[in-house]
Scaffold this active site. Sequence first.
Site, PDB file in Angstrom:
ATOM      1  N   ASP A 106       0.808  -1.147   0.032  1.00 16.15           N
ATOM      2  CA  ASP A 106      -0.101   0.314  -0.074  1.00 16.15           C
ATOM      3  C   ASP A 106       0.851   1.393   0.103  1.00 16.15           C
ATOM      4  O   ASP A 106       1.879   1.259   0.633  1.00 16.15           O
ATOM      5  CB  ASP A 106      -0.816  -0.014   1.250  1.00 16.15           C
ATOM      6  CG  ASP A 106      -2.136  -0.738   0.991  1.00 16.15           C
ATOM      7  OD1 ASP A 106      -2.497  -1.362   0.038  1.00 16.15           O
ATOM      8  OD2 ASP A 106      -2.977  -0.808   1.980  1.00 16.15           O
ATOM      9  N   ASN A 114      -3.648  12.744  -3.114  1.00 18.44           N
ATOM     10  CA  ASN A 114      -4.849  13.137  -3.983  1.00 18.44           C
ATOM     11  C   ASN A 114      -5.392  14.459  -3.763  1.00 18.44           C
ATOM     12  O   ASN A 114      -5.976  15.390  -4.561  1.00 18.44           O
ATOM     13  CB  ASN A 114      -5.802  12.016  -4.363  1.00 18.44           C
ATOM     14  CG  ASN A 114      -5.479  11.022  -5.293  1.00 18.44           C
ATOM     15  OD1 ASN A 114      -4.486  11.199  -6.411  1.00 18.44           O
ATOM     16  ND2 ASN A 114      -5.769   9.969  -5.022  1.00 18.44           N
ATOM     17  N   ASP A 123      -1.807  10.207  -9.840  1.00 21.83           N
ATOM     18  CA  ASP A 123      -1.331   9.206 -11.095  1.00 21.83           C
ATOM     19  C   ASP A 123       0.102   9.187 -11.363  1.00 21.83           C
ATOM     20  O   ASP A 123       0.546   8.068 -11.694  1.00 21.83           O
ATOM     21  CB  ASP A 123      -2.352   9.464 -12.256  1.00 21.83           C
ATOM     22  CG  ASP A 123      -3.832   9.381 -12.227  1.00 21.83           C
ATOM     23  OD1 ASP A 123      -4.302   8.919 -11.373  1.00 21.83           O
ATOM     24  OD2 ASP A 123      -4.558   9.884 -13.087  1.00 21.83           O
ATOM     25  N   ASP A 149      -4.424   2.456  -4.881  1.00 24.90           N
ATOM     26  CA  ASP A 149      -3.106   2.592  -4.571  1.00 24.90           C
ATOM     27  C   ASP A 149      -2.531   1.229  -3.883  1.00 24.90           C
ATOM     28  O   ASP A 149      -1.503   1.388  -3.153  1.00 24.90           O
ATOM     29  CB  ASP A 149      -2.804   3.429  -3.644  1.00 24.90           C
ATOM     30  CG  ASP A 149      -3.416   3.181  -1.934  1.00 24.90           C
ATOM     31  OD1 ASP A 149      -4.709   2.677  -2.129  1.00 24.90           O
ATOM     32  OD2 ASP A 149      -3.067   3.637  -1.174  1.00 24.90           O
TER      33      ASP A 149
END
Length: 231
Positions: A106, A114, A123, A149
């Site tokens: 993770d 974000n 991204d 993610d």
Amino acid sequence: VVYISLLFLFCVIVYILLVVLVLVPLNKNLMAIQKGTKMQLNGAFEVQYIASAYNALCDKNAVTASVLKHKAEHDPLTGLINRNAFDQIKTALMGEQEPISYLIIDIDLFKKINDNYGHPIGDEVLKKVSRLLSEQFRQTDYVARIGGDEFAVIMTKFGDNADEIIKRKIGNLNLALQAKDENLPPVTLSVGVSYSEKGYIPVLVEKADRALYSVKRNGRCNCAFYEEIKK
């Protein structure tokens, strides 16, 4: 009589040429179509022309099929294999008589990336993590993006010191991801690892998840092995 003989001879020659230049090549090419292979470029000009056009179409279809297969099996953002392809790999590894390690990875606090920097930067972080994962692991390993993610890796063909190898790889990844980058914010990875002595078994996912949870509970930016935390 002479004319009849010459006419007969002419017919025989025409028939032979027809068989050699048309009928035999056509029969072979029909067999090629049935087998799904390319046609042979021999025989009469017209037969060769048809065979050449058919072969070109086969090549085009093969390229199209290859592209579609790649799209179906790979994540469009990162280029890694996707969840569906990864599930197929897990199924294929069931019952194998060799040890494997299963890693769940993770990106720590990715939602904040974000929220604070926007999804385009998020991204780019995902692509950077994917590139570094591909560099750290070998061609005999399977690296996948299984959602958001979250990434997963199946390692095969490793020695007795698998723990140290994995710790070193994750350490290298976290160092690289925290290094100064003018374009992207620093991030870290939390990793849970589980092992099987004989190929893939479904419980590996649950065990790796538990190991991952222990990393997150103890500060993130690290890796943990199920055998260490199961008690």
